[in-house]
Design an enzyme around this catalytic site. Structure first.
Site, short mmCIF file in Angstrom:
data_model
loop_
_atom_site.label_atom_id
_atom_site.label_comp_id
_atom_site.label_asym_id
_atom_site.label_seq_id
_atom_site.Cartn_x
_atom_site.Cartn_y
_atom_site.Cartn_z
N ASP A 24 0.46 -1.35 -0.02
CA ASP A 24 -0.19 -0.36 0.21
C ASP A 24 0.33 1.56 -0.40
OD1 ASP A 24 -2.38 1.20 -0.01
OD2 ASP A 24 -2.69 1.01 2.14
N HIS A 41 2.91 3.72 -8.58
CA HIS A 41 2.82 1.55 -9.11
C HIS A 41 3.50 1.81 -9.81
CE1 HIS A 41 -1.51 1.88 -7.96
NE2 HIS A 41 -1.96 3.23 -8.79
N LEU A 135 10.82 -20.83 -4.67
CA LEU A 135 10.94 -19.89 -4.07
C LEU A 135 9.31 -19.26 -4.76
CD1 LEU A 135 10.70 -16.81 -1.94
CD2 LEU A 135 10.90 -15.55 -3.62
C1 FPP Z 1 -1.66 0.37 -3.47
O1 FPP Z 1 -1.05 1.23 -3.40
C2 FPP Z 1 -1.38 -0.38 -4.31
C3 FPP Z 1 -2.47 -1.21 -5.42
C4 FPP Z 1 -3.42 -1.04 -5.28
C5 FPP Z 1 -1.89 -2.18 -6.75
C6 FPP Z 1 0.03 -2.83 -6.29
C7 FPP Z 1 0.49 -2.50 -7.29
C8 FPP Z 1 1.69 -2.84 -7.59
C9 FPP Z 1 2.77 -3.04 -6.81
C10 FPP Z 1 2.39 -3.12 -9.46
C11 FPP Z 1 2.26 -4.39 -9.61
C12 FPP Z 1 2.76 -5.66 -9.39
C13 FPP Z 1 2.80 -6.26 -9.85
C14 FPP Z 1 2.56 -8.29 -9.23
C15 FPP Z 1 3.64 -6.60 -10.93
P1 FPP Z 1 -2.63 2.67 -3.56
O2 FPP Z 1 -1.97 2.58 -4.62
O3 FPP Z 1 -3.74 2.15 -3.17
O4 FPP Z 1 -2.32 3.35 -2.64
P2 FPP Z 1 -2.49 4.94 -1.42
O5 FPP Z 1 -3.05 4.08 -0.79
O6 FPP Z 1 -1.07 5.69 -1.36
O7 FPP Z 1 -3.57 5.93 -2.67
#
Ligand code: FPP
Length: 254
Positions: A24, A41, A135
């Site tokens: 997050d 992201h 893994l």
């Molecule tokens: C949460 O941050 C994150 C996500 C919803 C997406 C996670 C995806 C990635 C790290 C990229 C791709 C992953 C792989 C496995 C290739 P948020 O957007 O909710 O952040 P915020 O709470 O600050 O708004």
């Protein structure tokens, strides 16, 4: 079948065997830098790479990452489509490296909602790494813990239709055989970055006895040192699985 933490006391070690992470804070990381959320992201993918490598080095056997929840479809269409593009790119670019590093890739969740090209890449990547065992990297995509329990219930009844007339035969072992991660031990350590302290419908069945570690650090800033801090904290936890502290000191107790 892996040991269920509510049915028996599992073996535990200094390094968690299974680490589950809610990544997050990507959006806030970007917003603080006056960048679009999507830049967070993209940076988050680099953190995924670092953490996969660090887990491999540390001897973690199972790493499960929450990449996209059933509820994330509610985000702006542009952000959802960027996330999908990132998954596609990551699968295309990283699968060779995963294969070389001994990583076996699994994707869990309701994949039917993804476009056919992404589904094909996911199946191909799983196939290509299926011989690996160092893994197990599981990416939860369009995943929700409640969805998992419901799909397991449906699958169990489809496999044994007679059960509907004999509900007393339904027990934890029977149902959990059909959960998305039935092949893996339950998570020992759950990490959530970004300062929130919620489970957000992640592996709600499987984390009955996980240790919960929260950090304010945003996911794009997470790496080997932060992971080590979580492991150091984990080592100090007394995992009782319902027993008392005094019992843990007795001969043979873990
Ligand atoms: C949460 O941050 C994150 C996500 C919803 C997406 C996670 C995806 C990635 C790290 C990229 C791709 C992953 C792989 C496995 C290739 P948020 O957007 O909710 O952040 P915020 O709470 O600050 O708004």
């Amino acid at each position: 079948m892996a040991t269920s933490s509510t049915q028996a006391v599992p073996d535990t070690r200094d390094i968690p065997e299974h680490v589950a992470i809610i990544m997050d804070g990507n959006g806030r990381w970007a917003t603080r830098r006056l960048l679009p959320r999507t830049a967070g992201h993209a940076k988050g993918v680099q953190a995924v790479r670092r953490v996969v490598e660090a887990c491999g080095r540390a001897g973690v056997r199972y790493l499960t990452l929450f990449a996209f929840s059933s509820e994330n479809w509610r985000r702006p269409a542009e952000e959802v489509s960027l996330l999908m593009r990132l998954f596609v790119q990551a699968l295309e670019r990283e699968v060779g490296k995963l294969e070389e590093q001994g990583v076996r890739l699994h994707v869990i969740g309701d994949l039917s909602a993804f476009e056919p090209r992404l589904q094909e890449l996911i199946f191909a990547a799983q196939e290509r790494t299926a011989h690996n065992d160092r893994l197990h990297l599981t990416v939860a995509a369009n995943y929700g813990g409640r969805w998992d329990i419901l799909q397991a219930t449906r699958a169990m009844l489809a496999a044994e239709p007679g059960l509907a007339a004999q509900p007393q035969r339904v027990d934890e072992e029977r149902l959990s055989r059909h959960l998305s991660m039935a092949w893996a031990p339950e998570p020992d350590l759950f990490i959530r970055t970004g300062g929130e302290q919620r489970i957000s419908n992640f592996l709600i069945w499987q984390m009955a006895y996980a240790e919960f570690y929260f950090t304010d650090r945003f996911w794009p800033d997470f790496g080997a040192a932060e992971l080590q801090a979580a492991f150091d904290w984990y080592r100090t936890r007394e995992r009782r699985f319902g027993r008392t502290s005094a019992q843990l000191g007795e001969d043979g107790a873990q």
